[in-house]
Write an enzyme that holds these catalytic residues in place. Structure first.
Site, PDB file in Angstrom:
ATOM      1  N   ASN A 102      54.783  40.160  34.671  1.00 12.56           N
ATOM      2  CA  ASN A 102      54.383  40.597  33.347  1.00 12.56           C
ATOM      3  C   ASN A 102      55.485  40.406  32.317  1.00 12.56           C
ATOM      4  OD1 ASN A 102      51.752  41.245  33.723  1.00 12.56           O
ATOM      5  ND2 ASN A 102      52.181  43.336  34.423  1.00 12.56           N
TER       6      ASN A 102
ATOM      7  N   ARG B 193      52.982  50.983  32.818  1.00 14.94           N
ATOM      8  CA  ARG B 193      52.300  51.239  34.080  1.00 14.94           C
ATOM      9  C   ARG B 193      52.306  50.073  35.047  1.00 14.94           C
ATOM     10  NH1 ARG B 193      48.705  55.768  32.632  1.00 14.94           N
ATOM     11  NH2 ARG B 193      49.537  56.135  30.591  1.00 14.94           N
ATOM     12  N   ASP B 194      52.682  48.922  34.622  1.00 17.03           N
ATOM     13  CA  ASP B 194      52.664  47.807  35.564  1.00 17.03           C
ATOM     14  C   ASP B 194      53.787  46.829  35.227  1.00 17.03           C
ATOM     15  OD1 ASP B 194      50.061  45.546  36.798  1.00 17.03           O
ATOM     16  OD2 ASP B 194      51.840  46.398  37.725  1.00 17.03           O
ATOM     17  N   VAL B 195      55.000  47.365  35.148  1.00 14.55           N
ATOM     18  CA  VAL B 195      56.152  46.519  34.864  1.00 14.55           C
ATOM     19  C   VAL B 195      56.470  45.717  36.121  1.00 14.55           C
ATOM     20  CG1 VAL B 195      58.600  46.505  34.279  1.00 14.55           C
ATOM     21  CG2 VAL B 195      57.079  48.169  33.217  1.00 14.55           C
TER      22      VAL B 195
ATOM     23  N   THR C 136      51.777  48.075  40.790  1.00 15.53           N
ATOM     24  CA  THR C 136      51.677  47.072  41.833  1.00 15.53           C
ATOM     25  C   THR C 136      52.545  47.544  42.986  1.00 15.53           C
ATOM     26  OG1 THR C 136      51.440  45.413  40.116  1.00 15.53           O
ATOM     27  CG2 THR C 136      52.099  44.615  42.288  1.00 15.53           C
TER      28      THR C 136
END
Ligand SMILES: *[C@@H]1O[C@H](CO)[C@@H](O)[C@H](O)[C@H]1NC(C)=O
Ligand SMILES: *[C@@H]1O[C@H](CO)[C@@H](O)[C@H](O)[C@H]1NC(C)=O
Ligand SMILES: *[C@@H]1O[C@H](CO)[C@@H](O)[C@H](O)[C@H]1NC(C)=O
Ligand SMILES: *[C@@H]1O[C@H](CO)[C@@H](O)[C@H](O)[C@H]1NC(C)=O
Ligand SMILES: *[C@@H]1O[C@H](CO)[C@@H](O)[C@H](O)[C@H]1NC(C)=O
Ligand SMILES: *[C@@H]1O[C@H](CO)[C@@H](O)[C@H](O)[C@H]1NC(C)=O
Ligand SMILES: *[C@@H]1O[C@H](CO)[C@@H](O)[C@H](O)[C@H]1NC(C)=O
Ligand SMILES: *[C@@H]1O[C@H](CO)[C@@H](O)[C@H](O)[C@H]1NC(C)=O
Ligand SMILES: *[C@@H]1O[C@H](CO)[C@@H](O)[C@H](O)[C@H]1NC(C)=O
Ligand SMILES: *[C@@H]1O[C@H](CO)[C@@H](O)[C@H](O)[C@H]1NC(C)=O
Ligand SMILES: *[C@@H]1O[C@H](CO)[C@@H](O)[C@H](O)[C@H]1NC(C)=O
Length: 849
Positions: free
Chosen positions: A667, A661-663, A701
């Site tokens: 990260n 969900r937030d690659v 993001t």
């Protein structure tokens, strides 16, 4: 065992249809494998059977081997239709009425038609539901399967599904309409009845069917040596629920004494099978006034129905369902008051089969069948386009809407030899979001009915040399709004003449993701209790000096006070802890290990991860530190491959699968050996996955967020793929996902613009310009662009990315000698030329192998 009900005392007069040359209305009788337009007459019923040609467009006709074609064999078994290609082949019987009940019978006689002496096994399906398994034990027996089912639309499909042995085939197919009042409680929209046995006890003929049974049920002779048989010449009035023919009821069995029960036994190898047994009885003897025939019915020794006294010359029935056994016996036992033994005239045994599969939306089915017929699409399309998913049509992708009805969302008719104009049926596929008509010979306009495709995000008419490229007004608007990617141009698949028109056709929505706000709050570690997770257990470390002993990198991914308080509950905390515990058990070389979490007095939570001394990938690409080490192209590929492996592990190896969900590059963390590990994964369900809780949602993001999220409100594996595509581009270009210039522009769009006017050198990070391998860079850019396609269904999966990135790395390692001597200018030129006329579709990179 559940007793359903007991006999009806309402009777109707049954009219036997006078035999005529015409088949009764509604009967469909098909002699499979007959030449087109020819017919045969069935010796048994005098019904005319027609060729199957008009009901199916796949398969091959055969005659059975001559030594099996004996004089006694019914004509309808002499020919078969066989299905050597395709897993599922379906007959479509049309002109039915939705909601009506039908008896469908399929007959099979192998007769060594294929000269392989291999009687096959295969499954049969009725529409989208499993019907049964055909397993032929010999070559000369005629076997039939029969089902009583309700049509949910105005047609029924009978499908043969290949299994492990031999080629599916069929000899006969018959459909008979039934009154809806027949088998009323048991065959309906959600369940059907598969015939196990239907017996006429003590019959006068081996087999009785049409015209004696107007519904053409087949009643077979059944006798037991220990029984005694009686019969009458008087008509027995049929009941209205099963309309058992008088001829069937005129013969019956009893036993020799009242002590002796009438038993019917059967067995099943599957104790989940639900059987329905229906017993038909009528008094057919002249009884003295003092006599009484009265009996009880037991199912496996348990009383099912009691004190039944049959009525003279009227049909009655008793039925019950039976399950959770492997051996079954239905017993009719005389009661103590009875002076006569029990009587049974006929019985039926069915397996109750749920038919809960939901077929594709009928409008979509009608439209795609029109398209199939109009262009004579030869893709082996047969049966329902979407259901069951393992047999969904090639080139068709579906999604299930909230009402559970599958809809077609992608249609790929690329290189299908379509000719003529675009037919209006395309406009009826109203939920379509991708339509690929590339590399056909379509001509004419892009008609206005395409405007009905209000969800269309991708339209490809590349490679149709004589098609207009003017979009109808609605789609034009969608394109202007950045909601439609439209591809056109190019003459044919194999020669791509260069084309000087350069238009930017890649539209990328830049989502203004005001969706969620991650409140970053540092936990006050000193005041917090720290929990270290080991082997799934929690060890409480009150002493904060323990913390300092550990080399810790605190991901300040703090589920803030507000977050936990807003879920206001133990529940929220409990879910959070359950997830954290779950995460602590996930171990992979390319995932940052979770060590523990901390919680301060305010309820602020932080997760504690292993320290990654290399920091984040982002720092290397776009960090503030100008002196930071520049990653070589090879190192970049290594990092990308490792990150992809980490994501693949989350998607494929974790149960349940984890969507990151937030690659993003922030990260992807590196250790001192520059090995990449994915961080910040897995905190999902409790806190992120719900659009309705905007304030506590963390969903990606901006710049990395799947554009489909806007419409679906759902993040999937393919959302991670999208984000990873952006990461790929970032690694190649060292530019941020949203480039701040005169206008803000998304990285994917920027790359596409550069590609159309220049070469790889205009794209690649300037710091490695003279030290990268153009072939693999090209491949990475291509991969990235496919990841960033708007329609998630078109994006590749992580496993594909992993294998492609491995190839890229091999390319670099293998060609390093070439690279040392400088890049070959020819490969640059190829890249440039392909890019130039790649305005209509993303170009294939230079051929490297
Ligand atoms: C079958 O009949 C149809 C309609 O009468 C006709 O168009 C078709 O050519 C016939 N097929 C053959 C093989 O005779
Ligand atoms: C079928 O028709 C033939 C000739 O008309 C007749 O002799 C025969 O009895 C009929 N069979 C049945 C089952 O009605
Ligand atoms: C079909 O019949 C079964 C058994 O009588 C019942 O449970 C089910 O609800 C029925 N379905 C419909 C759609 O009526
Ligand atoms: C019915 O079956 C029994 C036993 O198999 C047999 O003896 C009898 O002849 C059959 N009746 C008819 C009419 O075929
Ligand atoms: C039924 O009719 C046949 C011939 O008409 C006769 O032989 C037979 O005895 C009759 N059976 C009964 C039970 O009356
Ligand atoms: C049936 O039962 C009665 C009483 O229980 C007994 O007298 C009689 O012999 C039995 N008959 C047979 C055939 O078993
Ligand atoms: C037994 O029957 C149930 C229900 O019809 C089915 O789901 C299951 O697959 C069957 N098991 C076997 C071994 O065939
Ligand atoms: C048997 O007959 C007696 C006397 O007529 C009656 O009381 C009893 O209810 C009957 N039993 C059954 C099972 O019908
Ligand atoms: C397509 O939609 C139109 C109305 O928009 C309707 O009249 C027509 O019957 C539909 N065609 C099919 C094949 O469903
Ligand atoms: C359609 O299929 C072709 C190959 O069969 C493939 O190259 C193309 O990418 C597909 N298009 C879409 C939109 O998936
Ligand atoms: C292109 O299509 C138009 C009609 O749309 C037709 O008149 C013309 O002959 C076609 N040209 C070619 C080369 O097929």
């Amino acid at each position: 065992m559940r007793v359903l009900c007991f006999r009806s005392l309402v009777f109707i007069q049954l009219l036997l249809l006078v035999l005529s040359q015409d088949n009764p209305p509604g009967f469909i009788s098909i002699d499979c494998g007959l030449p087109s337009n020819s017919t045969s007459v069935d010796e048994q019923t005098n019904l005319t059977h027609v060729s199957d040609d008009q009901f199916i467009d796949t398969g091959v006709n055969y005659e059975i081997a001559p030594n099996y074609a004996t004089d006694e064999l019914y004509t309808k078994y002499l020919t078969v239709r066989s299905f050597p290609s395709g897993t599922r082949n379906c007959y479509t019987l049309t002109s039915l009425s939705a909601g009506s009940k039908y008896l469908v019978r399929a007959g099979f006689l192998y007769g060594n038609y294929d000269n392989k002496n291999n009687p096959p096994n295969f499954d049969i399906h009725l529409g989208v539901n499993y019907w049964g398994s055909v397993d032929l034990p010999d070559a000369d027996g005629a076997y039939f399967h029969e089902i009583i089912a309700t049509a949910t639309s105005n047609y029924l499909q009978i499908c043969l599904v290949k299994k492990d042995r031999g080629t599916p085939f069929i000899s006969v197919l018959e459909l008979r309409p039934l009154l809806t009042t027949l088998y009323n409680d048991d065959a309906n929209a959600t369940q059907s009845l598969v015939l196990s046995a239907r017996f006429d006890i003590g019959a006068r003929s081996q087999e009785l069917r049409y015209p004696h049974d107007p519904y053409d049920r087949i009643w077979r002779n059944y006798t037991m040596e220990t029984w005694r048989y009686i019969e009458t010449n008087s008509t027995v009035q049929p009941d209205k629920d099963f309309a058992t023919p008088s001829t069937v009821m005129q013969t019956a069995a009893t036993t020799s004494s009242t002590n002796q029960s009438l038993d019917i036994s059967w067995s099943s190898d599957n104790e989940s099978t639900v059987f329905l047994i229906i017993l038909h009885f009528s008094e057919i003897q002249e009884l003295p006034p003092t006599a009484l025939r009265q009996f009880d019915i037991f199912g496996n020794g348990v009383l099912a129905l009691n004190s039944i006294t049959p009525i003279k010359l009227y049909s009655e029935w008793a039925k019950y369902t039976h399950t959770w056994h492997t051996e079954y016996t239905a017993s009719l036992k005389a009661t103590s008051n009875s002076t006569l033994p029990p009587i049974l005239n006929a019985f039926e045994l069915y397996v109750v089969r749920p038919t809960t599969g939901i077929p594709t939306y009928s409008g979509d089915v009608a439209a795609i069948n029109k398209i199939k017929a109009n262009y004579q699409v030869n893709k082996g399309w047969s049966g329902d386009p979407c259901v069951p998913t393992e047999f969904s049509w090639t080139g068709v992708t579906c999604t299930t809407e909230s009402n559970n009805i599958p809809r077609i969302t992608l249609l790929n008719l690329s290189s299908c030899g379509l000719t003529g104009v675009i037919v209006s049926s395309f406009g009826n596929l109203s939920t379509l979001n991708s339509l690929d008509l590339s590399y056909n010979d379509l001509s004419g306009d892009l008609p206005t009915f395409l405007d009905q495709l209000s969800a269309l995000t991708y339209l490809d008419v590349t490679g149709n040399s004589n098609i207009s490229t003017t979009l109808p007004p609605g789609l034009q608007q969608r394109k202007r709004d950045g909601n439609l990617m439209f591809r056109f141009g190019g003459a044919s698949r194999y020669s791509r003449p260069s084309n000087n028109k350069t238009k930017i056709l890649l539209a990328v929505i830049i989502p203004v993701a005001a969706v969620g706000l991650l409140l970053l709050l540092a936990c006050l570690i000193k005041r917090s209790g720290f929990r270290r997770l080991a082997n799934g257990e929690e060890i409480r470390n009150k002493n904060s000096t323990d913390l300092e002993d550990l080399e810790l990198f605190i991901m300040v991914n703090c589920m803030t006070a507000r977050k936990l308080q807003s879920s206001s509950s133990r529940q929220g905390t409990r879910e959070f802890l359950a997830e954290v515990r779950h995460l602590s058990r996930i171990h992979h070389r390319n995932l940052v290990p979770l060590i523990g979490y901390c919680k301060d007095g305010l309820g602020c939570m932080a997760l504690v991860y292993e320290y990654m001394s290399g920091g984040s990938l982002r720092t290397y690409l776009r960090g503030k530190d100008r002196n930071a080490r520049v990653l070589s192209w090879e190192e970049r590929l290594h990092i990308l491959l490792e990150a992809a492996q980490g994501l693949l592990y989350l998607h494929r190896e974790c149960a349940p699968p984890i969507i990151h969900r937030d690659v993003k590059t922030e990260n992807i963390l590196l250790n001192h050996m520059l090995e990449a590990k994915i961080a910040d994964f897995g905190l999902s369900k409790a806190f992120r996955d719900n659009c309705t809780h905007m304030s506590i949602t963390v969903a990606g993001t901006p710049g990395y967020l799947d554009p489909e999220y806007n419409s679906s409100c759902r993040l999937t594996e393919k959302s991670d793929v999208y984000s990873f595509g952006v990461v790929l581009l970032e690694v190649v270009t060292a530019k941020p996902p949203i480039i701040d210039g005169r206008n803000k522009i998304h990285l994917t769009l920027w790359v596409h613009q550069q590609l159309t006017k220049g070469s790889m050198d205009d794209i690649v990070d300037t710091r490695i310009l003279d030290r990268y391998d153009v072939n693999s860079a090209w491949k990475v850019v291509q991969l990235a662009m496919s990841c960033c396609l708007e329609t998630s269904a078109q994006r590749p999966v992580m496993s594909h990315l992993v294998s492609e990135l491995k190839d890229c790395l091999e390319l670099v390692l293998g060609t390093s000698s070439v690279m040392d001597s400088g890049r070959s200018s020819s490969s640059r030129r190829i890249a440039f030329e392909v890019a130039k006329n790649g305005e209509s579709s993303l170009p294939d990179g230079p051929s490297v192998r």
